[in-house]
Write a protein that holds these residues in place. Structure first.
Motif, mmCIF file in Angstrom:
data_model
loop_
_atom_site.group_PDB
_atom_site.id
_atom_site.type_symbol
_atom_site.label_atom_id
_atom_site.label_comp_id
_atom_site.label_asym_id
_atom_site.label_seq_id
_atom_site.Cartn_x
_atom_site.Cartn_y
_atom_site.Cartn_z
ATOM 1 N N MET A 1 34.837 40.739 -66.875
ATOM 2 C CA MET A 1 34.892 40.111 -65.557
ATOM 3 C C MET A 1 33.566 39.425 -65.218
ATOM 4 O O MET A 1 32.492 39.995 -65.401
ATOM 5 N N LEU A 2 33.645 38.188 -64.725
ATOM 6 C CA LEU A 2 32.473 37.462 -64.243
ATOM 7 C C LEU A 2 31.957 38.166 -62.997
ATOM 8 O O LEU A 2 32.717 38.389 -62.049
ATOM 9 N N ILE A 3 30.668 38.538 -62.993
ATOM 10 C CA ILE A 3 30.129 39.253 -61.831
ATOM 11 C C ILE A 3 28.905 38.579 -61.222
ATOM 12 O O ILE A 3 28.479 38.964 -60.134
ATOM 13 N N GLY A 4 28.312 37.575 -61.903
ATOM 14 C CA GLY A 4 27.118 36.965 -61.336
ATOM 15 C C GLY A 4 26.773 35.636 -61.962
ATOM 16 O O GLY A 4 27.284 35.276 -63.015
ATOM 17 N N GLN A 5 25.895 34.903 -61.273
ATOM 18 C CA GLN A 5 25.418 33.614 -61.767
ATOM 19 C C GLN A 5 24.086 33.292 -61.121
ATOM 20 O O GLN A 5 23.753 33.814 -60.052
ATOM 21 N N ASN A 6 23.321 32.437 -61.791
ATOM 22 C CA ASN A 6 22.067 31.926 -61.248
ATOM 23 C C ASN A 6 21.762 30.599 -61.923
ATOM 24 O O ASN A 6 22.121 30.389 -63.077
ATOM 25 N N LEU B 1 19.906 40.258 -63.544
ATOM 26 C CA LEU B 1 20.112 38.826 -63.771
ATOM 27 C C LEU B 1 18.845 38.046 -63.449
ATOM 28 O O LEU B 1 18.414 37.190 -64.230
ATOM 29 N N LEU B 2 18.216 38.354 -62.325
ATOM 30 C CA LEU B 2 16.990 37.666 -61.928
ATOM 31 C C LEU B 2 15.877 37.891 -62.949
ATOM 32 O O LEU B 2 15.199 36.942 -63.350
ATOM 33 N N ASP B 3 15.688 39.128 -63.391
ATOM 34 C CA ASP B 3 14.651 39.418 -64.390
ATOM 35 C C ASP B 3 14.888 38.618 -65.671
ATOM 36 O O ASP B 3 13.949 38.066 -66.250
ATOM 37 N N HIS B 4 16.136 38.563 -66.125
ATOM 38 C CA HIS B 4 16.473 37.810 -67.337
ATOM 39 C C HIS B 4 16.134 36.325 -67.153
ATOM 40 O O HIS B 4 15.513 35.702 -68.033
ATOM 41 N N CYS B 5 16.534 35.767 -66.023
ATOM 42 C CA CYS B 5 16.297 34.344 -65.759
ATOM 43 C C CYS B 5 14.806 34.031 -65.708
ATOM 44 O O CYS B 5 14.353 33.020 -66.272
ATOM 45 N N LEU B 6 14.043 34.881 -65.031
ATOM 46 C CA LEU B 6 12.604 34.629 -64.915
ATOM 47 C C LEU B 6 11.908 34.762 -66.268
ATOM 48 O O LEU B 6 10.971 34.007 -66.558
#
Length: 143
Positions: A76-81, A119-124
């Motif tokens: 299931m899709l749960i997030g995006q950035n 998600l934020l940590d991964h993106c940064l």
């Protein structure tokens, strides 16, 4: 918490991501929302950074009885950035390249459970690997 997969968004994800963002932001700042439309438009903007356009799925493990291997697949899709390139114009005339982040969204039933931070940590981390030294945040960081 290792029951998720973070990967780059693909075109086939667009509609589901826009629906997730609509649900994430519905009635948060005002009646209804427009963040899902903002994402739709930003993908075509020259400042959009597709290398930093991530989706987060719950992971699903499937066993292959033939060779006893386990494969992880998107659930299931749960997030995006997503991120956009921008510049800060310094008082001395310099232009400093930075990123603007967002919107970032987590499905409402999983907010405040740590998925947004992961998600934020991964993106940064990925933005740092690409050489970006600063990110501008806007909005409510109540993930």
């Amino acid at each position: 918490m290792s029951n998720y997969i973070i990967r780059l968004e693909e075109q086939k994800d667009y509609r589901d991501v826009e629906n997730l963002v609509r649900e994430s932001f519905w009635n948060v700042y005002r009646p209804g929302c427009s963040e899902h439309y903002v994402i739709h438009v930003l993908r075509d903007d020259p400042a959009f950074v597709p290398e930093l356009d991530f989706v987060m799925h719950l992971s699903v493990q499937e066993n292959d009885p033939g060779d006893h291997s386990v494969a992880e697949q998107d659930g299931m899709l749960i997030g995006q950035n997503m991120f956009m390139k921008t510049v800060i114009e310094a008082d001395d005339g310099r232009e400093i390249p930075v990123l603007t982040m967002g919107p970032i969204g987590i499905t409402p039933e999983l907010k405040r459970k740590g998925y947004g931070k992961k998600l934020l940590d991964h993106c940064l981390e990925k933005a740092t690997e690409m050489g970006f030294g600063a990110v501008l945040f806007e909005g409510n960081i109540g993930l």
